[in-house]
Design an enzyme around this catalytic site. Structure first.
Site, PDB file in Angstrom:
ATOM      1  CG  HIS A   1     -28.021  -0.010  32.022  1.00 49.04           C
ATOM      2  ND1 HIS A   1     -27.099  -0.344  31.055  1.00 49.04           N
ATOM      3  CD2 HIS A   1     -27.560   1.144  32.567  1.00 49.04           C
ATOM      4  CE1 HIS A   1     -26.133   0.544  31.027  1.00 49.04           C
ATOM      5  NE2 HIS A   1     -26.388   1.463  31.936  1.00 49.04           N
TER       6      HIS A   1
ATOM      7  CG  PHE B   1     -19.755  -2.805  36.870  1.00 52.42           C
ATOM      8  CD1 PHE B   1     -18.936  -3.846  36.455  1.00 52.42           C
ATOM      9  CD2 PHE B   1     -19.163  -1.739  37.531  1.00 52.42           C
ATOM     10  CE1 PHE B   1     -17.577  -3.840  36.713  1.00 52.42           C
ATOM     11  CE2 PHE B   1     -17.805  -1.713  37.791  1.00 52.42           C
ATOM     12  CZ  PHE B   1     -17.006  -2.766  37.374  1.00 52.42           C
ATOM     13  CB  CYS B   2     -25.681  -3.378  33.340  1.00 56.02           C
ATOM     14  SG  CYS B   2     -25.316  -4.642  32.113  1.00 56.02           S
ATOM     15  CB  ALA B   3     -24.623   0.833  36.729  1.00 54.17           C
TER      16      ALA B   3
END
Length: 443
Positions: free
Chosen positions: A125, A371-373
Site C-alpha cells: 500500500h 500484509f498491507c497488500a
C-alpha cells in the site's frame, strides 16, 4: 563462486537475540523473531554506534556550538554513506524521510500535475496508494517476470507521449519475497519516455542495490527494515522534479529566506537541495542508524549474507513442502528467486489462529493477515473479501507470513518448521478465541 557454493556465515548479532518469552503451555523459550518483513531487529553494532553518539546529540544546521556542529557533520556524513551504499549517481540527491511510505508520498507530491502514473496491483500500500490524486493506471498482477515487462510495455505504449510518466514498482514482494525484473522494467519505462521509482523496502536489506546499475530514477527504503532502529527512511534520485515542487513540509530548514512583503504577506525563498524537503528538526539519530547499518552490511559482504539467506530459504521451503496441507503463495512460481519472505495458508486453519498458536505455544513471531497488500493477497488467494473470520473458523481470506534475514539463527527456522508440522498433524494444544480482532488463548 555461486551463492549455492558460498560458505554459510554465522548470523549477525541483533538486539533481542536472547530475549525469552513465556509459553502458555508452561516455561519459557528464546523468542524466534520471524517477522523481519515488518521490522527487522536492530543490529547490535548499530545500537552501539547510536549509544556512543547519543550524549553528543545537538541541533542540526542551525547551531554554533560544538555539539551542533558535530551533529551536523554526522548527519551530512550519514547522507554520503547511504548514497554510497545505494551507488547513487553523482548528481543524485538523497533526502532523509520517516519511512518508505513517507518517501513515496513525498515523490507523489513532487511529480508534475499532468504526470501519468503506472503501478501494479501487487504493490504494498505504501507504493500503491500515494498516487490517487494523479492520473494513475493500475496494472493487473503478472504471473511471470516476462509478463510484468510485457504488461508495462503495453500500458506505456498507449499513454499520451506529451505528458510525463512515472512507473512505481517493488524490488522484492513483501508478500511472496519474489524478486521483480527491475532492470527490464526500467529499460521498458525509459524506452517509452517514462521514469521509474523503486520501492526497495524489502530488497535493500537482503541484496546489494545499485541505483547506477539498475538505472532507476528514484529509490525508496526504510531504516527499520534495514536493521536500524527509529523512524527514518530514504528517498534518493533525480533532482529536477524535487527541486521544482513545493516543499513536502513548509517550515524551518526548508526555507532559505523569509521576509514580509509590502502588502503585509510573507514571501519565502525555498532551498534548492535536499533541505527543501527536510523541514523541521531532522531525525539525526535515525539517519545515523541507517548509515551505520549500511556500513555493517557492506563490511559483512552481501555475498555472505545472500548465501546465508539462501540456506535458510531452502530449509523453510523444504520443511513446508513436507506438509501437504500447506500452500505457499507465489506469483512467479516455486523456482522464482526470492528474499527471505514467504506467505502461506494451511488447509482447515484460520491463518490468525495458526499464527496465534505459533506464538503462544512455540514462542515464534510471524505475521498474519493481508500484509498491507490487500489486492495482491486477495489475488493470490482467489478472494475478494477481506474479513478474516472468527478465530478457529477455517477461512482462506488471510495468510501467514514468515520472514527472516541476517540475524536469524538456524534454530529459529528449525523450530518454525517443526511447529508447523506439529500444529497440522496434532492440532493446537489450547482453545483460542477472538478478542479485539485477534486470536488469543482462551485461558
Amino acid at each position: 563462486m555461486s551463492v549455492a557454493t558460498l560458505p554459510v556465515c554465522a548470523p549477525l548479532d541483533v538486539l533481542g537475540r536472547d530475549v525469552t518469552v513465556p509459553l502458555v503451555t508452561g516455561g519459557e523459550v528464546t523468542y524466534a523473531a520471524l517477522d523481519y518483513a515488518a521490522s527487522a531487529p536492530a543490529l547490535q553494532r548499530v545500537w552501539d554506534d547510536v549509544a556512543a553518539y547519543a550524549p553528543y546529540y545537538g541541533s542540526v544546521h542551525r547551531g554554533a556550538g560544538y555539539l551542533s556542529q558535530l551533529s551536523t557533520d554526522l548527519f551530512e556524513a550519514a547522507r554520503k554513506t547511504v548514497a554510497e551504499f545505494l551507488d547513487c549517481r553523482e548528481d543524485d540527491e538523497l533526502i532523509f524521510t520517516r519511512s518508505t511510505t513517507d518517501s513515496l508520498n513525498l515523490l507523489a507530491r513532487a511529480v508534475p500535475a499532468n504526470c501519468q502514473v503506472y503501478v501494479f496491483e501487487t504493490e504494498h500500500h505504501a507504493s500503491l496508494l500515494p498516487w490517487q490524486h494523479r492520473d494513475v493506471t493500475y496494472l493487473d498482477a503478472p504471473r511471470t517476470p516476462e509478463e510484468a515487462v510485457a504488461t508495462l510495455g503495453r500500458a506505456l505504449s498507449e499513454r499520451d507521449p506529451a505528458a510525463p510518466a512515472l512507473v512505481c514498482v517493488t524490488g522484492a514482494s513483501n508478500v511472496t519475497g519474489e524478486l521483480w525484473p527491475i532492470r527490464e522494467l526500467t529499460a521498458t519505462a525509459h524506452a517509452h519516455g517514462a521514469r521509474i521509482v523503486l520501492d526497495a523496502a524489502q530488497l535493500a536489506p537482503h541484496h546489494p542495490v545499485s541505483v547506477r546499475d539498475l538505472d532507476v530514477d528514484w529509490i525508496a527504503f526504510s531504516g527499520h527494515k534495514l536493521y536500524a532502529p527509529f523512524g527514518a527512511g530514504v528517498l534518493a534520485g533525480r533532482t529536477d522534479w524535487l527541486h521544482a515542487a513545493e516543499p513536502y513540509l513548509a517550515g524551518g530548514g526548508a526555507s532559505r529566506k523569509v521576509s514580509r512583503a509590502a502588502d503585509g504577506s510573507v514571501e519565502v525563498e525555498w532551498h534548492e537541495n535536499a533541505a527543501r524537503h527536510e523541514a523541521g528538526s531532522p531525525n539525526v539519530i535515525g539517519a545515523y542508524a541507517i548509515a551505520s547499518a549500511c556500513k555493517a552490511l557492506t563490511e559483512e559482504g552481501f555475498g555472505n549474507l545472500v548465501a546465508r539467506e539462501h540456506h535458510l530459504i531452502g530449509k523453510v521451503r523444504a520443511g513446508l513442502a513436507d506438509v501437504p496441507q500447506v500452500r505457499v503463495l507465489s506469483l512467479f512460481g516455486d523456482d522464482a528467486p526470492r528474499v527471505g519472505v514467504l506467505s502461506f495458508v494451511v488447509d482447515g486453519w484460520n491463518s490468525s489462529h495458526f499464527a496465534a498458536a505459533l506464538s503462544a505455544e512455540y514462542g515464534i513471531g510471524v505475521r498474519d493477515g493481508l500484509f498491507c497488500a490487500h489486492p495482491l493477497v486477495n489475488h493470490l488467494l482467489g478472494a475478494t473479501a477481506t474479513a478474516a473470520g472468527e478465530c478457529g473458523e477455517a477461512t482462506s481470506l488471510n495468510a501467514i507470513r514468515v520472514s527472516f534475514g541476517a540475524g536469524t539463527p538456524d534454530e529459529h527456522v528449525d523450530r518454525f518448521v517443526t511447529a508447523v508440522r506439529e500444529l497440522v498433524t496434532l492440532g493446537a494444544k489450547l482453545t483460542y478465541r477472538t478478542e479485539n480482532g485477534r486470536c488469543v488463548p482462551a485461558v
